[in-house]
Design a protein around this motif. Sequence first.
Motif, PDB file in Angstrom:
ATOM      1  N   LEU A  47      -8.058 -62.297  40.222  1.00 50.24           N
ATOM      2  CA  LEU A  47      -7.011 -62.715  41.159  1.00 50.24           C
ATOM      3  C   LEU A  47      -6.813 -64.230  41.107  1.00 50.24           C
ATOM      4  CD1 LEU A  47      -7.800 -60.452  44.248  1.00 50.24           C
ATOM      5  CD2 LEU A  47      -5.975 -60.170  42.557  1.00 50.24           C
ATOM      6  N   ILE A  48      -7.914 -64.980  41.000  1.00 53.67           N
ATOM      7  CA  ILE A  48      -7.801 -66.444  40.932  1.00 53.67           C
ATOM      8  C   ILE A  48      -7.117 -66.857  39.634  1.00 53.67           C
ATOM      9  CG2 ILE A  48      -9.094 -68.602  40.777  1.00 53.67           C
ATOM     10  CD1 ILE A  48     -11.207 -67.332  42.606  1.00 53.67           C
ATOM     11  N   VAL A  49      -7.553 -66.278  38.520  1.00 48.65           N
ATOM     12  CA  VAL A  49      -6.972 -66.629  37.210  1.00 48.65           C
ATOM     13  C   VAL A  49      -5.484 -66.313  37.185  1.00 48.65           C
ATOM     14  CG1 VAL A  49      -6.932 -65.995  34.773  1.00 48.65           C
ATOM     15  CG2 VAL A  49      -9.118 -66.409  35.906  1.00 48.65           C
ATOM     16  N   MET A  50      -5.101 -65.140  37.658  1.00 47.71           N
ATOM     17  CA  MET A  50      -3.689 -64.751  37.595  1.00 47.71           C
ATOM     18  C   MET A  50      -2.834 -65.597  38.524  1.00 47.71           C
ATOM     19  SD  MET A  50      -3.491 -60.618  37.038  1.00 47.71           S
ATOM     20  CE  MET A  50      -4.000 -60.233  38.717  1.00 47.71           C
ATOM     21  N   THR A  51      -3.365 -65.937  39.710  1.00 48.44           N
ATOM     22  CA  THR A  51      -2.588 -66.753  40.647  1.00 48.44           C
ATOM     23  C   THR A  51      -2.342 -68.147  40.080  1.00 48.44           C
ATOM     24  OG1 THR A  51      -3.530 -65.548  42.523  1.00 48.44           O
ATOM     25  CG2 THR A  51      -2.501 -67.670  42.990  1.00 48.44           C
ATOM     26  N   VAL A  52      -3.387 -68.777  39.547  1.00 48.68           N
ATOM     27  CA  VAL A  52      -3.234 -70.112  38.951  1.00 48.68           C
ATOM     28  C   VAL A  52      -2.300 -70.056  37.742  1.00 48.68           C
ATOM     29  CG1 VAL A  52      -4.451 -71.984  37.789  1.00 48.68           C
ATOM     30  CG2 VAL A  52      -5.483 -70.889  39.792  1.00 48.68           C
ATOM     31  N   GLU A  53      -2.485 -69.044  36.926  1.00 44.70           N
ATOM     32  CA  GLU A  53      -1.646 -68.910  35.732  1.00 44.70           C
ATOM     33  C   GLU A  53      -0.188 -68.661  36.114  1.00 44.70           C
ATOM     34  OE1 GLU A  53      -1.979 -66.689  31.387  1.00 44.70           O
ATOM     35  OE2 GLU A  53      -3.131 -65.952  33.112  1.00 44.70           O
ATOM     36  N   TRP A  54       0.027 -67.905  37.164  1.00 42.69           N
ATOM     37  CA  TRP A  54       1.397 -67.654  37.649  1.00 42.69           C
ATOM     38  C   TRP A  54       2.080 -68.968  38.012  1.00 42.69           C
ATOM     39  CZ3 TRP A  54       2.261 -65.183  43.146  1.00 42.69           C
ATOM     40  CH2 TRP A  54       3.623 -65.121  43.420  1.00 42.69           C
TER      41      TRP A  54
ATOM     42  N   PRO B 153     -21.468 -63.967  27.206  1.00 39.59           N
ATOM     43  CA  PRO B 153     -21.229 -65.037  28.199  1.00 39.59           C
ATOM     44  C   PRO B 153     -20.036 -64.720  29.097  1.00 39.59           C
ATOM     45  CG  PRO B 153     -21.614 -65.960  26.023  1.00 39.59           C
ATOM     46  CD  PRO B 153     -21.477 -64.488  25.832  1.00 39.59           C
ATOM     47  N   ARG B 154     -20.242 -64.852  30.414  1.00 36.40           N
ATOM     48  CA  ARG B 154     -19.172 -64.581  31.363  1.00 36.40           C
ATOM     49  C   ARG B 154     -18.020 -65.584  31.228  1.00 36.40           C
ATOM     50  NH1 ARG B 154     -19.556 -59.606  32.380  1.00 36.40           N
ATOM     51  NH2 ARG B 154     -20.466 -59.831  30.315  1.00 36.40           N
ATOM     52  N   GLY B 155     -18.339 -66.816  30.789  1.00 32.14           N
ATOM     53  CA  GLY B 155     -17.289 -67.825  30.637  1.00 32.14           C
ATOM     54  C   GLY B 155     -16.258 -67.439  29.602  1.00 32.14           C
ATOM     55  N   TRP B 156     -16.721 -66.827  28.500  1.00 30.61           N
ATOM     56  CA  TRP B 156     -15.782 -66.410  27.468  1.00 30.61           C
ATOM     57  C   TRP B 156     -14.898 -65.258  27.944  1.00 30.61           C
ATOM     58  CZ3 TRP B 156     -14.320 -69.248  23.693  1.00 30.61           C
ATOM     59  CH2 TRP B 156     -15.190 -70.183  23.133  1.00 30.61           C
ATOM     60  N   ILE B 157     -15.462 -64.429  28.811  1.00 32.38           N
ATOM     61  CA  ILE B 157     -14.637 -63.351  29.366  1.00 32.38           C
ATOM     62  C   ILE B 157     -13.498 -63.935  30.209  1.00 32.38           C
ATOM     63  CG2 ILE B 157     -14.629 -61.444  31.017  1.00 32.38           C
ATOM     64  CD1 ILE B 157     -17.324 -60.620  30.006  1.00 32.38           C
ATOM     65  N   LEU B 158     -13.796 -64.983  30.994  1.00 31.16           N
ATOM     66  CA  LEU B 158     -12.744 -65.642  31.776  1.00 31.16           C
ATOM     67  C   LEU B 158     -11.673 -66.240  30.871  1.00 31.16           C
ATOM     68  CD1 LEU B 158     -14.741 -67.450  34.618  1.00 31.16           C
ATOM     69  CD2 LEU B 158     -13.186 -65.507  34.848  1.00 31.16           C
ATOM     70  N   VAL B 159     -12.091 -66.833  29.745  1.00 32.67           N
ATOM     71  CA  VAL B 159     -11.123 -67.399  28.807  1.00 32.67           C
ATOM     72  C   VAL B 159     -10.224 -66.307  28.253  1.00 32.67           C
ATOM     73  CG1 VAL B 159     -10.864 -68.553  26.578  1.00 32.67           C
ATOM     74  CG2 VAL B 159     -12.592 -69.348  28.207  1.00 32.67           C
ATOM     75  N   MET B 160     -10.812 -65.163  27.895  1.00 36.29           N
ATOM     76  CA  MET B 160     -10.010 -64.057  27.361  1.00 36.29           C
ATOM     77  C   MET B 160      -9.069 -63.490  28.413  1.00 36.29           C
ATOM     78  SD  MET B 160     -13.019 -62.145  25.182  1.00 36.29           S
ATOM     79  CE  MET B 160     -11.944 -60.879  24.524  1.00 36.29           C
ATOM     80  N   GLU B 161      -9.457 -63.578  29.681  1.00 38.55           N
ATOM     81  CA  GLU B 161      -8.617 -63.037  30.747  1.00 38.55           C
ATOM     82  C   GLU B 161      -7.409 -63.910  31.050  1.00 38.55           C
ATOM     83  OE1 GLU B 161     -11.447 -62.636  33.832  1.00 38.55           O
ATOM     84  OE2 GLU B 161     -12.186 -60.676  33.151  1.00 38.55           O
ATOM     85  N   ILE B 162      -7.306 -65.060  30.382  1.00 37.10           N
ATOM     86  CA  ILE B 162      -6.080 -65.857  30.502  1.00 37.10           C
ATOM     87  C   ILE B 162      -4.892 -65.092  29.931  1.00 37.10           C
ATOM     88  CG2 ILE B 162      -4.951 -67.977  29.717  1.00 37.10           C
ATOM     89  CD1 ILE B 162      -7.637 -69.362  29.864  1.00 37.10           C
TER      90      ILE B 162
END
Length: 567
Positions: free
Chosen positions: A160-167, A107-116
């Motif tokens: 890029l979206i995940v890292m920007t929001v997390e930043w 699942p692509r969603g779990w990959i996004l979670v791991m990329e946090i």
Amino acid sequence: MSFHNLFTSILERTNFTHEAAFVGKIYMYSKLTLFCAGLNFFRVNSYGIQIVFFFVYINLQIAFAFFVASFFSSVKIATVIGYIYVFGSGLLGAFLFRFFIEDINFPRGWILVMEIVPGFSLYRGLYELGQYAFSGNAMGATGMTWENLKDPINGMRDILIVMTVEWALMLVLAFYLDQVSSIGGSVGNPLLFFRCLQKKHAPPLQSSFVQQNHKVAVDMEKEDVAQERQVVEQLLMDSNANQAIICDNLRKVYPGKDGNPDKLAVRGLSLALPKGQCFGMLGPNGAGKTSFISMMVGLTKPTSGTAYAHGMDIRMDMDNIYTNMGVCPQHDLLWETLTGKEHLFFYARLKNLKGAALVKAVNDSLKSVNLFHGGVGDKQVGKYSGGMKRRLSVAISLIGDPKVVYMDEPSTGLDPASRNNLWNIVKEAKRNRAIVLTTHSMEEAEVLCDRLGIFVDGEFQCLGNPKELKARYGGAYIFTVTTSPEQEPEIEELVHRLSPRANKIYSLSGTQKFELPKQDVRIADVFHAVERAKSRLSIHAWGLVDTTLEDVFIKVAKGSPVFNDVA
């Protein structure tokens, strides 16, 4: 074979260009890019995407470091955990996360979670850049461009979206945790954050047991200590009080561990220190002097009570206090690879010095501690002697014109000439600021300090200037005489004829030392008595001296009930 071809051959054998498998190889690749032109990983892909990717990730790591730092109190533990995180995330990315990315059924969603996890975000971005670089090199096409971010199989846009929001979130959380820790709260209590917005708040309530003990301690205080407490109470009620430092019933208790009782390091200290005064704290090792300074400079939080530096509360306003404070710690806190001049430039910039004023302040500081001539200031601190490091620490504490300075045993390890020069610096510096100085040198305390406090087991035993203390506790002459051992009784009889209240404080192999009350004897009488005794006694040496500050210190320390209990 050229260096470029050799290096490319090595990379191909490690399958790096094909799989982008390991973060460490990516890092090595990027470091050597400056020397090896033409590497496809950096040359083929869009420079704009690479700049944005690395810029966002670097700032995310900085914010993440500030956030995580709030959970650690030990530098060593934080260092170990940091190394485990860096290498662990790289290894997991290469040997675990990569298979999830390449598995089309995962699942692509779990990959996004791991990329946090920032380490996985870095790996995914490098993986995508590596894949596009390999494809572009194999098919003669370009690598990743901005148009490729729209591809559904390209994860760079999500990264890029995940890292920007997390930043952004990390910056907010790091600020929150910093404010909570600055007011002595815990991470688990979010309401403590809003206390930092308050101008004033009541000090923590003490239990009835603590209040009762404090009342008993106040009743047992010496007159000068109790008088200082009354002065502090009056100053706190006066809104126009102009004092550099006011300590109001400052108390520090270290919780006991492994069944041991709590350790009272500072027991309700009250002190008022005006501008232009140097206050000396004398006391045996373990008396609590460093604990007091640690609270005043913000390293530890007081258990109860508080202190004010130019009207700013150490519990709430340490950020503002830092800009007007200088510290010379007991142990030098220096970077071995930086020069003395670089240290001073760094600390001077923290005090907002710029341009010509910055350069002048640094050069003047180096000259004041004899580190300017001969290029000493341009040498790395790791090559300094212990005394040179100590002088640099003193210069750091005084640069930027701080209004309050704390010096914890500043002359330790200095030769006599350097120590005398340091004393001149401190005497000049105290004209327009308040200085709190701890020392074991009675000579240093007498030369530098306008007022002294003898500190034993966390509380003052006496307060006053050196002359007052010597007059109060040293109302006697010290008479020392050396004869043959069999003549000791005759010397003792001679001394008691001079003063019936004489007290023998030392006797060893014919050398005896006596205290003679000043009101009982005159110096001339002692000289006449010794001269007459020389005709019938073999007096090898003798001396009569006034009470020294060292004698006062020993007498006060030994007179403390706690000191006697320990002894």
